[in-house]
Design a protein around this motif. Sequence first.
Motif, PDB file in Angstrom:
ATOM      1  N   SER A  71      47.007  48.930 -32.730  1.00 36.38           N
ATOM      2  CA  SER A  71      46.873  47.680 -32.017  1.00 36.38           C
ATOM      3  C   SER A  71      46.924  46.339 -32.794  1.00 36.38           C
ATOM      4  CB  SER A  71      45.418  47.627 -31.324  1.00 36.38           C
ATOM      5  OG  SER A  71      44.299  47.656 -32.377  1.00 36.38           O
ATOM      6  N   HIS A  72      47.208  46.510 -34.184  1.00 34.19           N
ATOM      7  CA  HIS A  72      47.429  45.063 -35.222  1.00 34.19           C
ATOM      8  C   HIS A  72      46.363  44.334 -34.936  1.00 34.19           C
ATOM      9  CE1 HIS A  72      51.822  46.432 -35.114  1.00 34.19           C
ATOM     10  NE2 HIS A  72      51.784  46.381 -33.800  1.00 34.19           N
ATOM     11  N   GLY A  73      45.240  44.837 -35.297  1.00 35.62           N
ATOM     12  CA  GLY A  73      43.904  44.307 -35.566  1.00 35.62           C
ATOM     13  C   GLY A  73      43.131  43.889 -34.488  1.00 35.62           C
ATOM     14  N   ARG A  74      43.093  44.552 -33.398  1.00 29.86           N
ATOM     15  CA  ARG A  74      42.518  44.257 -32.168  1.00 29.86           C
ATOM     16  C   ARG A  74      41.152  44.968 -31.898  1.00 29.86           C
ATOM     17  NH1 ARG A  74      45.332  44.471 -27.371  1.00 29.86           N
ATOM     18  NH2 ARG A  74      47.132  45.891 -28.342  1.00 29.86           N
ATOM     19  N   PHE A  75      40.939  45.931 -32.569  1.00 32.59           N
ATOM     20  CA  PHE A  75      39.676  46.749 -32.325  1.00 32.59           C
ATOM     21  C   PHE A  75      38.444  46.187 -33.165  1.00 32.59           C
ATOM     22  CE2 PHE A  75      36.771  50.311 -33.663  1.00 32.59           C
ATOM     23  CZ  PHE A  75      36.464  50.892 -32.189  1.00 32.59           C
ATOM     24  N   GLU A  76      37.162  46.152 -32.274  1.00 36.20           N
ATOM     25  CA  GLU A  76      36.111  45.737 -32.914  1.00 36.20           C
ATOM     26  C   GLU A  76      34.863  47.010 -32.582  1.00 36.20           C
ATOM     27  OE1 GLU A  76      36.281  43.527 -34.970  1.00 36.20           O
ATOM     28  OE2 GLU A  76      37.623  41.910 -34.214  1.00 36.20           O
ATOM     29  N   LEU A  77      33.968  47.202 -33.340  1.00 42.01           N
ATOM     30  CA  LEU A  77      33.336  48.464 -33.106  1.00 42.01           C
ATOM     31  C   LEU A  77      31.751  47.989 -32.630  1.00 42.01           C
ATOM     32  CD1 LEU A  77      32.599  51.549 -33.307  1.00 42.01           C
ATOM     33  CD2 LEU A  77      32.355  51.107 -35.816  1.00 42.01           C
ATOM     34  N   GLY A  78      31.563  48.015 -31.164  1.00 41.83           N
ATOM     35  CA  GLY A  78      30.308  48.092 -30.781  1.00 41.83           C
ATOM     36  C   GLY A  78      29.369  49.328 -30.929  1.00 41.83           C
ATOM     37  N   LEU A  79      28.409  49.635 -31.529  1.00 44.82           N
ATOM     38  CA  LEU A  79      27.901  50.805 -32.136  1.00 44.82           C
ATOM     39  C   LEU A  79      26.421  50.740 -31.574  1.00 44.82           C
ATOM     40  CD1 LEU A  79      28.799  53.200 -33.263  1.00 44.82           C
ATOM     41  CD2 LEU A  79      27.970  52.385 -35.358  1.00 44.82           C
ATOM     42  N   GLY A  80      25.909  51.903 -31.127  1.00 44.66           N
ATOM     43  CA  GLY A  80      24.392  51.983 -30.711  1.00 44.66           C
ATOM     44  C   GLY A  80      23.855  53.313 -31.185  1.00 44.66           C
ATOM     45  N   ALA A  81      22.418  53.103 -31.519  1.00 46.46           N
ATOM     46  CA  ALA A  81      21.868  54.164 -32.125  1.00 46.46           C
ATOM     47  C   ALA A  81      21.695  55.605 -31.396  1.00 46.46           C
ATOM     48  CB  ALA A  81      20.413  53.945 -32.560  1.00 46.46           C
ATOM     49  N   GLY A  82      21.791  55.403 -30.084  1.00 43.59           N
ATOM     50  CA  GLY A  82      21.660  56.488 -28.941  1.00 43.59           C
ATOM     51  C   GLY A  82      20.645  56.005 -28.019  1.00 43.59           C
ATOM     52  N   ALA A  83      21.096  56.575 -26.674  1.00 42.40           N
ATOM     53  CA  ALA A  83      20.151  56.301 -25.501  1.00 42.40           C
ATOM     54  C   ALA A  83      20.338  57.555 -24.552  1.00 42.40           C
ATOM     55  CB  ALA A  83      20.292  55.185 -24.726  1.00 42.40           C
ATOM     56  N   PHE A  84      19.719  57.670 -23.443  1.00 46.01           N
ATOM     57  CA  PHE A  84      19.780  58.965 -22.530  1.00 46.01           C
ATOM     58  C   PHE A  84      19.564  60.096 -23.364  1.00 46.01           C
ATOM     59  CE2 PHE A  84      21.699  54.984 -20.874  1.00 46.01           C
ATOM     60  CZ  PHE A  84      20.963  54.940 -19.646  1.00 46.01           C
TER      61      PHE A  84
END
Length: 759
Positions: A95-108
Amino acid sequence: MSDYGHELRFGSFLTPRVHDPDQVVALAELTEAAGLDLVTFQDHPYNAEFLDTWTLLSWVAARTERLRISGNVLSLPLRPPAVLARAAASLDRLSHGRFELGLGAGAFWDGIEGMGARRLTAGQGVTALREAIDVLRGVWDDTATGPLRLDGEYYPVPGMQRGPKPAHDIDIWLGAYQPKMLALTGQKANGWLPTLEYLRSPDRVTANRLIDEAAVAAGREPREIRRLLNLFTVDVSSRSRGFLQGPVEQWVEQLLPLVLEEGFSTFLIGRDDPRLIQTLGQEIAPALREAVARERAGGEVGTGPVRTTVALAERHPGLDYDALPSSLATRSVEPGDPEYERVRHTYSRHGSPALVIRPQNAAEVVDAVSYARTQDVPLSVRSGGHGISGRSTNDGGVVIDMSRMHKVEVLDRATRRVRLEPGARWGDVAQALAPYGLAMSSGDYGDVGVGGLATTGGVGYLARKHGLTIDHVVAAEIVTADGRLLRVDDEHHPDLFWAIRGAGGNFGVVTALELEAYEVDKVVYAQLVADATDTAPLLRRWGQLVEDAPRELTSFLSLFPGRRGNPPAAQVTLVYAGDDVEAAQSALSPFLEIGPILDQQAQLAPYPAIVVPPGNQHRGQGLEDTRSGLLHHVTPQAADLMESMIQSGDVMIMQLRSVGGAVNDIARDATAYPHRKQNFSVLAATVPDRRPQLDKLWAELYPHLDGLYLSFESDTDPARLLDAWPEPTLGRLRTIKASYDPDNVFNRNFPIPPADPVA
């Protein structure tokens, strides 16, 4: 007051419902069309009513051009970090530098455990997330040596090959609410990504304080962490019905304190409402940006990159960093910055510049040149970083790195007019032109940048058929030493236009070139490896065959010294500029007689396939001592001397490239490249401790040479200027230099002294 000074961003937070996948993709496309910055998606892999978020991210990346994409937030327990790191880097590159990483420890956790993942307590989840961030960053770290090894409780990595490196430094945003997660955000993350409606305990102010305290304790500046906010209970209407439920003016009034007092700078709308998305992009975002800019004006909040105390200590004392224009604040890389190791060196040379500026448009180049002129330090300009002279980096100075100006456009297919920005790589240019049936001869290595080669010469695989790259330049845009952005061609500043085609690095920073490409589809590409024990006879036969060959044939020959009991070897590349296989075979076959053939291969291939850019990192790994010259013919005397050079063991490589043909059709005075009678370019390279021997051997060959090709010469002794530009070319260049750069600002690339004003 907790305004962290970040640039405002706006976007959508969409539900990936499986029953109507086209609708969620359409909303993502609408997010981009509305002028928003970011689209994010929920990630619940255990929910069969939802599309797989990673697949959706990939699909949306392919359907959009500008939009950043992220999960909001990805469920770490179901996405192991070692695999996630590679997937994220791959998607970022695609994607030529368009990705960011939202991250969570886990739920549900019932759903997570039902899919086979281990159920974790809240404390265990934080520890696992901490380990995961270390894995992610370790995989992406291309400056570290050796495999990645981490002794983790939840994500151990016994020995993993690093890479690939993402196209940009991917942000890691954590969905965090409780104190331990907030502390982890401050210690290791790039962003905090909560949902407004879930922020109950601790409240927003307390949460921000906990993040800031953890950042400071970890030796970080709190401004390093972007504050993002999901907004669900919102609407735009003609009258107020609650918080963020009313007219645009109310939105601006209520969001403004979130920016200026609580530090939030990214707002994501969690409603799948096309009207709301459009209003956010077209009315709310512009109005809020204007209001924030007005409040920030004259304030003390910094809006440039955040640098820690440790990073600031790396600054060079001879440079005034505070004088850098605000337009370049987010375009600069300093010692101590994470990206510094990737921009300090060139392919052939090590460097330690005080500042690297990476402009994205011509106006920013003007600002960069104007700033550099105020600093009493060296100034280097870099397009691709493959200049053998190494002058595109320095120690303690400023580097204007053009790599972010890399557009390739076909302006008019009928006239074959194309526009190239200087930071584009020639391999990428070939790929971009191929669908139009066009090509441009440009060296032999796809990683080389457009700017340096297309202002110096351009001896490529199609040179004998189509000439040098500079012979096809019909216009250029250039920033001169006095900060002017000029368009030059045969009618506008024709003297400068003449000069930059052969001596461009001396006259300014080229920001775009227009060229007339030529019709090329497939070519016949062949390589031979020959025993070069009898080096001189092999060279003579090869040279004569090249001169006798049809113009469609261009050939390069590389000589390598014998090693470990093996004889010297010659690698011969042959390119026939056309897809007539029978004619190509007739032209290529005689080269099988140049000597004992050890290996051979030939194929009909698209031109881009033979100049694929490998994307190598620049760590000063190339041979930095080279000598360059031009030959009319490979005479017996010259061949004997080259044999002595390669068999001495003091020369690591010699290369001969065929010119002649169409190159010599151009009049000597038509461009600032005056060498229009020679048939071969010659270079010799070695390692630093053998440079004295190279110089001695080259001095013996020198009387047989006539001129030099700048791109392959590392000796910038002024005495070599007349080899590069014999009179009257040099005199004409000095006069033009006095007109456009009288103070010799651009003095790193075989510097041409301005003519004496009196003269």
